[in-house]
Structure formats: structure tokens, C-alpha cells
Scaffold this motif. Structure first.
Motif, mmCIF file in Angstrom:
data_model
loop_
_atom_site.group_PDB
_atom_site.id
_atom_site.type_symbol
_atom_site.label_atom_id
_atom_site.label_comp_id
_atom_site.label_asym_id
_atom_site.label_seq_id
_atom_site.Cartn_x
_atom_site.Cartn_y
_atom_site.Cartn_z
ATOM 1 N N GLU A 106 0.828 -1.200 0.000
ATOM 2 C CA GLU A 106 0.000 0.000 0.000
ATOM 3 C C GLU A 106 0.870 1.261 0.000
ATOM 4 O O GLU A 106 0.563 2.228 -0.694
ATOM 5 C CB GLU A 106 -0.933 0.014 1.218
ATOM 6 C CG GLU A 106 -2.071 -0.988 1.105
ATOM 7 C CD GLU A 106 -2.861 -1.137 2.392
ATOM 8 O OE1 GLU A 106 -4.092 -1.312 2.302
ATOM 9 O OE2 GLU A 106 -2.254 -1.076 3.488
ATOM 10 N N MET A 107 1.951 1.241 0.776
ATOM 11 C CA MET A 107 2.846 2.400 0.816
ATOM 12 C C MET A 107 3.521 2.599 -0.531
ATOM 13 O O MET A 107 3.623 3.726 -1.022
ATOM 14 C CB MET A 107 3.895 2.250 1.919
ATOM 15 C CG MET A 107 4.811 3.459 2.035
ATOM 16 S SD MET A 107 3.972 5.056 2.277
ATOM 17 C CE MET A 107 3.465 4.895 3.973
ATOM 18 N N GLU A 108 3.983 1.511 -1.145
ATOM 19 C CA GLU A 108 4.629 1.627 -2.452
ATOM 20 C C GLU A 108 3.648 2.155 -3.498
ATOM 21 O O GLU A 108 4.010 2.980 -4.334
ATOM 22 C CB GLU A 108 5.222 0.287 -2.868
ATOM 23 C CG GLU A 108 6.454 -0.083 -2.051
ATOM 24 C CD GLU A 108 6.949 -1.507 -2.291
ATOM 25 O OE1 GLU A 108 6.247 -2.311 -2.951
ATOM 26 O OE2 GLU A 108 8.054 -1.814 -1.796
ATOM 27 N N ALA A 109 2.393 1.696 -3.437
ATOM 28 C CA ALA A 109 1.382 2.182 -4.375
ATOM 29 C C ALA A 109 1.117 3.673 -4.153
ATOM 30 O O ALA A 109 0.985 4.439 -5.109
ATOM 31 C CB ALA A 109 0.094 1.376 -4.233
ATOM 32 N N ALA A 110 1.055 4.091 -2.887
ATOM 33 C CA ALA A 110 0.841 5.515 -2.577
ATOM 34 C C ALA A 110 2.021 6.351 -3.068
ATOM 35 O O ALA A 110 1.833 7.444 -3.620
ATOM 36 C CB ALA A 110 0.639 5.702 -1.076
ATOM 37 N N GLN A 111 3.229 5.835 -2.886
ATOM 38 C CA GLN A 111 4.411 6.572 -3.349
ATOM 39 C C GLN A 111 4.422 6.684 -4.869
ATOM 40 O O GLN A 111 4.798 7.715 -5.416
ATOM 41 C CB GLN A 111 5.687 5.893 -2.838
ATOM 42 C CG GLN A 111 5.881 6.073 -1.347
ATOM 43 C CD GLN A 111 7.021 5.244 -0.784
ATOM 44 O OE1 GLN A 111 7.346 4.175 -1.283
ATOM 45 N NE2 GLN A 111 7.628 5.746 0.281
ATOM 46 N N ALA A 112 3.989 5.625 -5.554
ATOM 47 C CA ALA A 112 3.918 5.660 -7.019
ATOM 48 C C ALA A 112 2.884 6.693 -7.471
ATOM 49 O O ALA A 112 3.132 7.454 -8.414
ATOM 50 C CB ALA A 112 3.583 4.278 -7.575
ATOM 51 N N ARG A 113 1.728 6.733 -6.789
ATOM 52 C CA ARG A 113 0.712 7.743 -7.128
ATOM 53 C C ARG A 113 1.242 9.150 -6.875
ATOM 54 O O ARG A 113 1.019 10.056 -7.666
ATOM 55 C CB ARG A 113 -0.576 7.508 -6.327
ATOM 56 C CG ARG A 113 -1.364 6.282 -6.764
ATOM 57 C CD ARG A 113 -2.748 6.223 -6.127
ATOM 58 N NE ARG A 113 -2.756 6.276 -4.674
ATOM 59 C CZ ARG A 113 -2.661 5.223 -3.861
ATOM 60 N NH1 ARG A 113 -2.536 3.998 -4.357
ATOM 61 N NH2 ARG A 113 -2.708 5.379 -2.547
ATOM 62 N N MET A 114 1.972 9.321 -5.778
ATOM 63 C CA MET A 114 2.526 10.639 -5.462
ATOM 64 C C MET A 114 3.561 11.042 -6.516
ATOM 65 O O MET A 114 3.581 12.193 -6.965
ATOM 66 C CB MET A 114 3.171 10.636 -4.078
ATOM 67 C CG MET A 114 3.699 12.002 -3.682
ATOM 68 S SD MET A 114 4.367 12.096 -2.012
ATOM 69 C CE MET A 114 5.757 10.994 -2.121
ATOM 70 N N ALA A 115 4.421 10.110 -6.914
ATOM 71 C CA ALA A 115 5.430 10.420 -7.931
ATOM 72 C C ALA A 115 4.757 10.804 -9.244
ATOM 73 O O ALA A 115 5.186 11.741 -9.916
ATOM 74 C CB ALA A 115 6.362 9.227 -8.125
#
Length: 140
Positions: A106-115
Motif C-alpha cells: 500500500e505504501m509503495e502504491a501511494a508513493q507511485a501515485r505521489m510520484a
């Protein structure tokens, strides 16, 4: 930061092309530590480290100014822990399966969305870390 007064060599309130050129030449000469007329990778690194250190010192001074509740010129663990951090709203946005916890996926997905958001908004990642639709901070 653009320092008008440093560039305006004759202090007439105007910057001429000659003053701009002279200022830039002086900055390059300052970077060329060994005065060989070339800027090496080590000299560029030193320039960036000096600038990063200045930014860090400014940031620390601001943190102490805003967070030093007892006025002793230093931050205690309690004062640091009082600093706003990720609130419940951020947790809810990142916790996509609703289990009350954030998994690594979930954190990696959120970071990808933020990027992706930063790339669209600022062009190739020039946004501020920790800011964006999935990583907003709040005090709740």
C-alpha cells in the motif's frame, strides 16, 4: 536565491548585463577551488554540499524557532514528537484495504501515485517530498 544587491556591483539599483556576467564569473571562480580553469566533479559536489548545508542550517533554525516551546535553544524529544506528522486522513488514503494498517504494498502504491502526481504537477519530480494527494499531512 537571487541576490539582487550582490549582483548590483555599483549599487545604482540596476543590474546591467556586465554586472550579471561579472557576478557569474565570480561564482564560477569561487567553485573552481584549485583554480585550474575547470570545474571538476569534486568541486561541483563541494558546491552542492555547501548549498545543502546552508539550507539544512536554515531549516534547523526555523524548526527551533517554531518548536522550541521552552526556549532553551534546543529541541527535546517531547518537542520533536509534538511536530505534526501523518494524520488519520493520510492513513485512510494509503490504507486501501481498510484494515487499519498500511502494508508495504500500500505504501509503495501511494508513493507511485505521489510520484505520478508530482510529475504531472511539477514536471519530473520537482515537488516537495511528503506533499501530494496521497501524502498530505494533517494534525488530526
Amino acid at each position: 536565491m537571487f541576490d539582487f544587491d550582490a549582483i548590483d556591483a555599483d549599487k545604482d539599483g540596476k543590474i546591467t548585463p556586465e554586472e550579471m556576467t561579472a557576478h557569474r564569473a565570480a561564482r564560477v571562480a569561487e567553485i573552481d577551488a584549485n583554480k585550474d580553469g575547470k570545474i571538476s566533479a569534486d568541486e561541483l559536489t563541494a558546491m552542492h554540499m555547501k548549498a545543502a548545508e546552508a539550507r539544512a542550517k536554515d531549516h534547523v533554525a526555523q524548526m527551533i524557532t517554531h518548536m522550541d516551546s521552552d526556549g532553551d535553544g534546543a529541541l527535546s524529544a517531547a518537542e520533536l514528537l509534538a511536530m505534526p506528522g501523518p494524520g488519520p486522513k493520510m492513513m485512510e488514503r494509503v490504507d486501501t484495504d481498510g484494515d487499519g494498517a498500511i502494508s508495504k504494498a500500500e505504501m509503495e502504491a501511494a508513493q507511485a501515485r505521489m510520484a505520478e502526481w508530482k510529475g504531472k504537477r511539477h514536471g519530473k519530480g520537482h515537488g516537495k517530498p511528503g506533499h501530494g494527494p496521497d501524502m498530505e499531512q494533517d494534525d488530526n
